[in-house]
Structure formats: C-alpha cells, structure tokens
Enzyme design. Structure first.
Site, mmCIF file in Angstrom:
data_model
loop_
_atom_site.group_PDB
_atom_site.id
_atom_site.type_symbol
_atom_site.label_atom_id
_atom_site.label_comp_id
_atom_site.label_asym_id
_atom_site.label_seq_id
_atom_site.Cartn_x
_atom_site.Cartn_y
_atom_site.Cartn_z
ATOM 1 N N SER A 231 66.650 -8.074 34.994
ATOM 2 C CA SER A 231 67.867 -7.666 34.370
ATOM 3 C C SER A 231 67.467 -7.598 32.788
ATOM 4 O O SER A 231 66.690 -6.445 32.510
ATOM 5 C CB SER A 231 68.888 -8.976 34.645
ATOM 6 O OG SER A 231 70.037 -8.551 34.199
ATOM 7 N N ASP A 454 74.604 -3.714 42.823
ATOM 8 C CA ASP A 454 74.490 -4.510 41.555
ATOM 9 C C ASP A 454 75.618 -4.600 40.670
ATOM 10 O O ASP A 454 75.767 -3.370 40.194
ATOM 11 C CB ASP A 454 72.942 -4.375 40.634
ATOM 12 C CG ASP A 454 72.501 -5.577 39.894
ATOM 13 O OD1 ASP A 454 73.473 -6.118 39.236
ATOM 14 O OD2 ASP A 454 71.324 -5.738 39.950
ATOM 15 N N HIS A 482 73.278 -9.063 42.256
ATOM 16 C CA HIS A 482 72.247 -8.763 41.320
ATOM 17 C C HIS A 482 70.797 -9.095 41.768
ATOM 18 O O HIS A 482 70.405 -10.142 42.143
ATOM 19 C CB HIS A 482 72.686 -9.910 40.111
ATOM 20 C CG HIS A 482 72.096 -9.510 38.819
ATOM 21 N ND1 HIS A 482 71.902 -8.054 38.434
ATOM 22 C CD2 HIS A 482 71.751 -10.234 37.826
ATOM 23 C CE1 HIS A 482 71.392 -8.083 37.267
ATOM 24 N NE2 HIS A 482 71.085 -9.364 36.783
#
Length: 513
Positions: A231, A454, A482
């Site tokens: 991320s 996501d 995610h």
C-alpha cells in the site's frame, strides 16, 4: 474545503479484527555513531562524500523478541541536503533467514504512512513474508522517520487524540459554525505536533524515508535493495526506485499507488473505491438472513445513506460516553472494508446501530485508529498527517464544483463525509513533495500487484504505476479487499516468491483468481 486523504494500509489490520498487536516495545539500543573516514565499498559507490560517515557505520545487533529476531538502531541525517542539520535514529528489526544462508536482506514496509515496520515484523511476521521468504531472506522491518521509535511525530496524549478523532463539532454539516470549529481543531492539532515533535516535521517525507532505505541497504551490506512494500509502502518503494533506479534489486509493490495523481484525484479514487467495496459488501450481506437491509443493492445503499443521516442528526451514545456520529460510523465502515473477512463485523455493526447500539461500530473505528482500551498503540494517525501534509502539494482547488460533483456522482453514499476543511492548511512544515510520473529508467523489472476490488489503493492506480515504470510488470488479483500477497492465493504468492527468490519475472498479463 478539501477531499480527504485516508490511511492506505496497516498490514497488521488486514487479516481480521481478531488480530491484536502487542504494545510492548523492545529495549532501546544505544545508537552506533558514524565512523570517521570510511573507505568506499560496493555498497557506498556513488554516495556523496558528506554522507559517507553515515553509510559507513557499523551496526550493533542485539536479540529482541522471540528467537531469530534481533534489533539495532541506525543513525541518519535529518536533512540529506545538509547533514549538519542534526541526526535521528531509525529503529530496525531483523528476522534472520531460517536457512542460515540468506540471499541478502529483504526490506519491508507494511503501509500507512505511519505503520511501524518494527512492530509488524516482530509481532506479525507471517503477514508480510511467507515461509519461503523467511527461509531465504533476512526480513527487515524498520520504523520510517517520524514513526514508532524513529524520531516519532508526537502531538496529543490519549485524551487529546480521542477529542481530535471522535468529538462531534457544533453546527450542521457544511455550516460556517461547523467548518470554523473543524479548522480550529486542525490548527490546534498542527500546533501540538509542532510543539511536541522535536523539530522533526520538516524532515518527515517519503523522499527522505526513501533515502533512509538506501542508507539501510548499505549498512546492511547489500549492493542492491530487495524490497516488498504494501500500500503506502508501494509508494515508498516507487519513490526509492525514482531516486536510485540503479540500486534497485528485486522489488515488489503490493497495492500500487499512482505517484502522479494529485490529492484531489486520489481522494476521489479512494472514495469511489470504498463506495464500490460497500456495494460488494451489500451484495453479500443481502444473501444473509442476518443482514439489516433488504431489497436490491441500490435499496440497501439508499437505506444506509438514511442511517448515516439519522446518526449525523442524532448521534448514539456508547457505554463509555463517547458519541457515535456519522463521521465515526463512516470510519468504522471503511475499517471493515479493508478485508472481506471483516464483513460479518460490519453487518453486525450496522444492525446494532439501527437498534441504537454503537458498541461494535466503535470497536471497528477504534481498530482503524489504533485505539485499545482508551490508549493508542502507536502514533500512526499522527505520523500519517505529517507525511501527507509534506508529500502532497497544496492544490488550492478544494472548492472546485466539478470535483465535488464528480465525487457525489461516483460515490453518493460516502461523499457527504469525504470532504472538510483542509487538514494541512495550518501544518507548520511546508509541502515539499511533487506529484509526477516515476519511470525509474535503468531499474530491473519491478513487480506491481493490483487487486480488482481494492478500496484503499484502487486497481486503476496499480495499472497506471505499472505502465509508468520503465520496467513495470503488473500482476492482477481478481478479488475483494485490500492487497493481494499472502492472502491465500497460490498464484499471487508464487509470482511474488519466484521473483524475489529466483528472479523469475511474472508472465506479462498474469491474472490470478
């Protein structure tokens, strides 16, 4: 007014709410001072001479945590452009390769910005590296500058953070009274951060954190940086590749972020991502007899909008006296949408809120904010603000009616709660970041993972990043939630492990379902 930039990932929070990280920190290790007059090595080739004392330091590893872990502290300059401006200490943890013959170091970052890499590797190693990687690599976690034990950004105590994150401001949503109260709240928070962070705020940026990673690469004895970032950690890795393409080794970026997107576009993309994830949740919820909604997905989304409006007008009081308003309820929804494993918690929370009970909703919001039993386990939410305010340039277009119309059209349920006064308007450190494409010419292949459902790092951003990088290779995971790696999909895990361990580049167009 501005579009909100929300936290992008906390790797420790991706496997379900049952996971609780330990709040115990390892004993502080005295820093090792830079040595004088270091000689050039393959690890320090091309380094500016003013930085060689830092690149030449020797590390003092000490056992910490369970068997196989050791920790150290690395001295870094506050300002790489002016090393005379002072120093800071970076907390580092290593899990030694179980094979006893490591390929080298594998740096990791679990996300945020603001999540502790030391805590994640020590307490939840399996979330960031599977048995293949822990066998063949020394897995390295570190707290980026401003985070955890690395010169932390410090703003409020627990009571102050409670008020900042949860208190409901006076006045109706969008009114001058409410906006003035929110602006004062942001300004007070910024001032507290300036007062309590020991002058670190101007130096807390992703560019400097990437330079810290190059320093870590060298003092760990690696000529190239092998890296697995999740991320926000993908943005940190992308930034490193842009600065040091010739020093990139094997790099995997899970949940790719488009570095060229301005804050407003990023805010809209996230809002749409969560709106779409919410629709996926509703589709699943409506198949259960325990779902608090009925009818079609559109019906359920409309009913949720009505529920948010009711809570906005008449907040619920929890057992500890806190009031659940619409903003905190949206935070709880966002927290649950990071993983479809959390959907049962969201179903229960929304059913309870309909019946006047805020307990589970607060549990979700507290989980998102790192709050446990009235205390905060880390400084994630404080470091998050520091990084975002320095990384993102001031656009000055938060009131653009076209942007607001786009937000309302694409994300009608979350839109009313996704805008507010600019959180960075009063930030004491000026923005130094730029939003631009990063190509990293001359790097080896860089693998980018994108998950189609996501919500936090939308798939379109992973596609854009892979296209921008001169050697970008996109791996698509068809699924919800995610991130993609280490989530039980053998196709994704094999693609990552084969590249990091053997250097086998994933096939072009690889899709994992």
């Amino acid at each position: 007014m501005s579009l909100r930039r929300r936290i992008t990932a906390a790797a420790a929070g991706l496997a379900g709410l049952a996971l609780v990280l330990s709040g115990c920190l390892y004993a502080q290790i005295p820093p090792t001072a830079p040595v004088d007059g270091p000689s050039l090595t393959p690890q320090t080739e091309g380094i500016d001479s003013s930085l060689l004392p830092y690149y030449g330091q020797t590390l003092d590893w000490q056992p910490c945590g369970s068997a196989g872990f050791d920790c150290t502290s690395v001295t870094a300059p506050r300002d790489y452009a002016d090393p005379s401006a002072g120093e800071l200490q970076l907390a580092v943890i290593r899990h030694r390769a179980t094979s006893g013959q490591p390929l080298g170091s594998l740096l990791t970052n679990p996300g945020g910005p603001g999540v502790s890499g030391v805590d994640t590797v020590r307490d939840s190693l399996s979330l960031v590296a599977d048995e293949t990687l822990t066998r063949d690599y020394d897995v390295i976690g570190f707290d980026p500058r401003g985070v955890g034990q690395s010169a932390p950004v410090t703003c409020y105590d627990a009571a102050g953070m409670d008020a900042f994150l949860y208190d409901i401001p006076p006045g109706e949503r969008g009114s001058d009274e409410r906006n003035a109260a929110l602006e004062k709240r942001q300004a007070d928070f910024a001032q507290a951060c300036a007062d309590n962070s020991d002058g670190i705020l101007p130096y807390v940026s992703t560019a400097n954190a990437a330079r810290d990673m190059d320093l870590l690469r060298a003092v760990l004895g690696d000529e190239k940086l092998n890296y697995l970032g999740f991320s926000y950690g993908s943005f940190l890795g992308t930034t490193y590749a842009g600065l040091f393409p010739e020093r990139v080794g094997r790099m995997v970026l899970d949940g790719g972020i488009d570095p060229s997107l301005p804050s407003s576009a990023s805010g809209i993309a996230q809002a749409v991502g969560f709106e779409n994830a919410l629709r996926a949740f509703m589709a699943d919820c409506l198949t259960s007899s325990e779902c608090p909604f009925t009818g079609s997905v559109d019906d359920a989304m409309n009913d949720l909008s009505s529920l948010l409006s009711r809570v906005d007008a008449r907040p619920l009081t929890a057992g500890d006296g806190r009031q659940l308003g619409a903003d905190t309820l949206v935070t709880s929804i966002v927290a649950a949408l990071y993983s479809d494993q959390n959907w049962p918690y969201l179903r229960q929370a929304l059913a309870d809120v309909q019946n006047g009970d805020a307990t589970v909703a607060f549990q979700l919001a507290d989980f998102y904010n790192g709050r446990v039993d009235g205390t905060y386990q880390d400084n994630t939410m404080q470091a998050l603000r520091a990084y975002n305010c320095v990384d993102y340039p001031d656009e000055g277009d938060g009131d653009d009616p076209q942007l607001l119309a786009e937000l309302e059209q694409k994300a009608p349920v979350v839109a009313p709660y996704w805008i507010g006064p600019d959180a960075c308007a009063a930030w004491p450190a000026p923005p130094t970041g730029v939003r631009e494409k990063i190509t990293a010419p001359g790097s080896p292949p860089i693998v980018v993972l994108g998950t189609t459902g996501d919500p936090a790092t939308p798939y379109t951003e992973a596609q854009a990043l892979a296209e921008q990088l001169s050697q970008g290779v996109l791996v698509t995971y068809v699924g919800e939630g995610h991130l993609a790696y280490n989530k039980g999909n053998d196709c994704v895990n094999s693609a990552v492990d084969d590249y990091l361990v053997d250097g086998t580049v994933p096939a072009v167009g690889l899709r994992c379902e």
